[in-house]
Design a protein around this motif. Structure first.
Motif, PDB file in Angstrom:
ATOM      1  N   HIS A 236       0.730  -0.937  -0.289  1.00 44.46           N
ATOM      2  CA  HIS A 236      -0.117   0.400  -0.225  1.00 44.46           C
ATOM      3  C   HIS A 236       0.659   1.231  -0.134  1.00 44.46           C
ATOM      4  CE1 HIS A 236      -4.050   1.578   1.124  1.00 44.46           C
ATOM      5  NE2 HIS A 236      -3.468   2.526   0.412  1.00 44.46           N
ATOM      6  N   LEU A 237       2.031   1.463   0.675  1.00 42.64           N
ATOM      7  CA  LEU A 237       2.824   2.534   0.647  1.00 42.64           C
ATOM      8  C   LEU A 237       4.110   2.619  -0.499  1.00 42.64           C
ATOM      9  CD1 LEU A 237       4.332   1.746   4.300  1.00 42.64           C
ATOM     10  CD2 LEU A 237       2.429   4.057   3.914  1.00 42.64           C
ATOM     11  N   GLN A 238       3.588   1.752  -0.945  1.00 41.56           N
ATOM     12  CA  GLN A 238       4.622   1.511  -2.331  1.00 41.56           C
ATOM     13  C   GLN A 238       3.436   2.102  -3.314  1.00 41.56           C
ATOM     14  OE1 GLN A 238       6.070  -2.328  -3.683  1.00 41.56           O
ATOM     15  NE2 GLN A 238       8.208  -1.094  -4.189  1.00 41.56           N
ATOM     16  N   SER A 239       2.346   1.851  -3.340  1.00 39.40           N
ATOM     17  CA  SER A 239       1.421   2.489  -4.201  1.00 39.40           C
ATOM     18  C   SER A 239       1.437   3.858  -4.291  1.00 39.40           C
ATOM     19  CB  SER A 239       0.112   1.190  -4.189  1.00 39.40           C
ATOM     20  OG  SER A 239      -0.946   1.896  -5.340  1.00 39.40           O
ATOM     21  N   VAL A 240       1.025   4.172  -3.326  1.00 39.41           N
ATOM     22  CA  VAL A 240       0.958   5.438  -2.686  1.00 39.41           C
ATOM     23  C   VAL A 240       2.428   6.666  -3.644  1.00 39.41           C
ATOM     24  CG1 VAL A 240       0.625   7.181  -1.433  1.00 39.41           C
ATOM     25  CG2 VAL A 240      -0.925   5.525  -0.911  1.00 39.41           C
ATOM     26  N   GLN A 241       2.856   5.855  -2.887  1.00 37.60           N
ATOM     27  CA  GLN A 241       4.736   6.693  -3.376  1.00 37.60           C
ATOM     28  C   GLN A 241       4.594   6.500  -4.801  1.00 37.60           C
ATOM     29  OE1 GLN A 241       7.647   5.516  -1.582  1.00 37.60           O
ATOM     30  NE2 GLN A 241       6.428   5.272   0.834  1.00 37.60           N
ATOM     31  N   HIS A 242       4.241   5.716  -5.444  1.00 36.29           N
ATOM     32  CA  HIS A 242       4.125   5.264  -7.127  1.00 36.29           C
ATOM     33  C   HIS A 242       3.510   6.563  -7.737  1.00 36.29           C
ATOM     34  CE1 HIS A 242       7.257   2.304  -8.419  1.00 36.29           C
ATOM     35  NE2 HIS A 242       6.976   1.709  -7.117  1.00 36.29           N
ATOM     36  N   ASP A 243       2.244   6.933  -7.090  1.00 40.15           N
ATOM     37  CA  ASP A 243       1.094   7.690  -7.088  1.00 40.15           C
ATOM     38  C   ASP A 243       2.169   9.105  -7.635  1.00 40.15           C
ATOM     39  OD1 ASP A 243      -0.018   5.939  -8.690  1.00 40.15           O
ATOM     40  OD2 ASP A 243      -1.067   6.038  -6.541  1.00 40.15           O
ATOM     41  N   ARG A 244       2.804   9.574  -6.501  1.00 40.58           N
ATOM     42  CA  ARG A 244       3.200  10.829  -6.267  1.00 40.58           C
ATOM     43  C   ARG A 244       4.827  11.314  -6.642  1.00 40.58           C
ATOM     44  NH1 ARG A 244      -0.606  13.895  -3.606  1.00 40.58           N
ATOM     45  NH2 ARG A 244      -2.624  12.402  -3.056  1.00 40.58           N
ATOM     46  N   THR A 245       5.457  10.671  -7.648  1.00 39.32           N
ATOM     47  CA  THR A 245       6.661  10.165  -8.257  1.00 39.32           C
ATOM     48  C   THR A 245       7.479  12.037  -8.876  1.00 39.32           C
ATOM     49  OG1 THR A 245       6.043  10.292 -10.778  1.00 39.32           O
ATOM     50  CG2 THR A 245       7.294   8.293  -9.095  1.00 39.32           C
ATOM     51  N   GLY A 246       5.886  12.678  -8.883  1.00 39.48           N
ATOM     52  CA  GLY A 246       5.960  13.806  -9.311  1.00 39.48           C
ATOM     53  C   GLY A 246       6.505  14.838  -8.262  1.00 39.48           C
ATOM     54  N   ILE A 247       6.451  14.669  -6.792  1.00 38.47           N
ATOM     55  CA  ILE A 247       7.209  15.461  -5.655  1.00 38.47           C
ATOM     56  C   ILE A 247       7.899  14.804  -4.542  1.00 38.47           C
ATOM     57  CG2 ILE A 247       5.111  16.847  -5.342  1.00 38.47           C
ATOM     58  CD1 ILE A 247       4.198  15.628  -3.551  1.00 38.47           C
ATOM     59  N   ILE A 248       8.336  13.211  -5.140  1.00 40.88           N
ATOM     60  CA  ILE A 248       8.971  12.373  -4.191  1.00 40.88           C
ATOM     61  C   ILE A 248       9.803  12.568  -4.320  1.00 40.88           C
ATOM     62  CG2 ILE A 248       9.345  10.145  -3.216  1.00 40.88           C
ATOM     63  CD1 ILE A 248       6.417   9.407  -2.840  1.00 40.88           C
ATOM     64  N   THR A 249      11.191  13.059  -3.963  1.00 39.58           N
ATOM     65  CA  THR A 249      12.920  12.826  -4.424  1.00 39.58           C
ATOM     66  C   THR A 249      13.532  11.796  -3.899  1.00 39.58           C
ATOM     67  OG1 THR A 249      13.741  14.634  -2.988  1.00 39.58           O
ATOM     68  CG2 THR A 249      12.303  15.223  -5.057  1.00 39.58           C
ATOM     69  N   ALA A 250      13.052  11.076  -3.166  1.00 39.81           N
ATOM     70  CA  ALA A 250      14.505   9.960  -2.143  1.00 39.81           C
ATOM     71  C   ALA A 250      12.951   9.598  -1.282  1.00 39.81           C
ATOM     72  CB  ALA A 250      15.233  10.123  -2.307  1.00 39.81           C
ATOM     73  N   THR A 251      13.160   8.165  -0.944  1.00 37.59           N
ATOM     74  CA  THR A 251      12.767   7.771   0.443  1.00 37.59           C
ATOM     75  C   THR A 251      13.861   6.273   0.751  1.00 37.59           C
ATOM     76  OG1 THR A 251      12.337   5.731  -0.938  1.00 37.59           O
ATOM     77  CG2 THR A 251      10.879   7.487  -1.004  1.00 37.59           C
ATOM     78  N   GLN A 252      13.783   6.392   2.251  1.00 40.01           N
ATOM     79  CA  GLN A 252      14.665   5.523   2.883  1.00 40.01           C
ATOM     80  C   GLN A 252      13.536   5.369   3.615  1.00 40.01           C
ATOM     81  OE1 GLN A 252      16.958   7.277   6.185  1.00 40.01           O
ATOM     82  NE2 GLN A 252      18.582   6.162   5.749  1.00 40.01           N
ATOM     83  N   HIS A 253      13.796   3.762   3.711  1.00 38.32           N
ATOM     84  CA  HIS A 253      13.461   2.799   4.932  1.00 38.32           C
ATOM     85  C   HIS A 253      14.073   1.972   5.968  1.00 38.32           C
ATOM     86  CE1 HIS A 253       9.301  -0.522   5.574  1.00 38.32           C
ATOM     87  NE2 HIS A 253      10.747  -1.401   6.029  1.00 38.32           N
ATOM     88  N   ILE A 254      13.648   2.258   7.294  1.00 36.47           N
ATOM     89  CA  ILE A 254      14.984   1.539   7.735  1.00 36.47           C
ATOM     90  C   ILE A 254      13.589   0.483   9.192  1.00 36.47           C
ATOM     91  CG2 ILE A 254      15.652   2.062  10.063  1.00 36.47           C
ATOM     92  CD1 ILE A 254      16.169   4.781   8.777  1.00 36.47           C
TER      93      ILE A 254
END
Length: 136
Positions: free
Chosen positions: A75-93
């Motif tokens: 679900h998180l990955q799907s949301v992030q893929h829909d917002r690639t216009g504003i997301i420049t990077a992600t980090q998962h810990i």
């Protein structure tokens, strides 16, 4: 500092001056002025975030979640893929066996960043979302 500076006067109660001086010492500021300039930059970024209708903002959305919750990673990955216009990077810990911390670096209009943060808040298993913006 090579730029031209304007001198202003600031009146504070003694307890605020004492607190400021402790911060200056603990955080190794070179002067009270530098500490106040730093605090004002934060104030300006918060003000711009709250009041500017246009413009581009830079910052992060940090969220904590239980990675065992109902397909939350997908679900998180799907949301992030829909917002690639504003997301420049992600980090998962992985912070524990059950809990994860994700930091999403964003660059875009306030409205789009707020919508993304609100969408992330609504996902089952997300326990906390924090938006931090910095000045340009």
């Amino acid at each position: 500092m090579s730029q031209e500076l304007d001198r202003i006067s600031l009146t504070l109660p003694p307890e605020m001056v004492d607190h400021l001086d402790r911060i200056i010492e603990d955080w190794d500021y070179s002067s009270r002025s530098e500490a106040v300039r730093d605090a004002l930059r934060d104030l300006f970024a918060a003000y711009d975030w709250e009041t500017e209708e246009g413009g581009v903002h830079h910052g992060t959305i940090t969220l904590a979640h239980d990675h065992h919750e109902n397909d939350i990673a997908d679900h998180l990955q799907s949301v992030q893929h829909d917002r690639t216009g504003i997301i420049t990077a992600t980090q998962h810990i992985h912070i524990s066996h059950d809990q994860c911390l994700e930091t999403i670096t964003v660059n875009g209009p306030r409205k789009e960043i707020s919508e993304l943060a609100n969408e992330l808040r609504s996902i089952d298993g997300v326990s906390q979302v924090k938006v931090v913006v910095v000045g340009s």
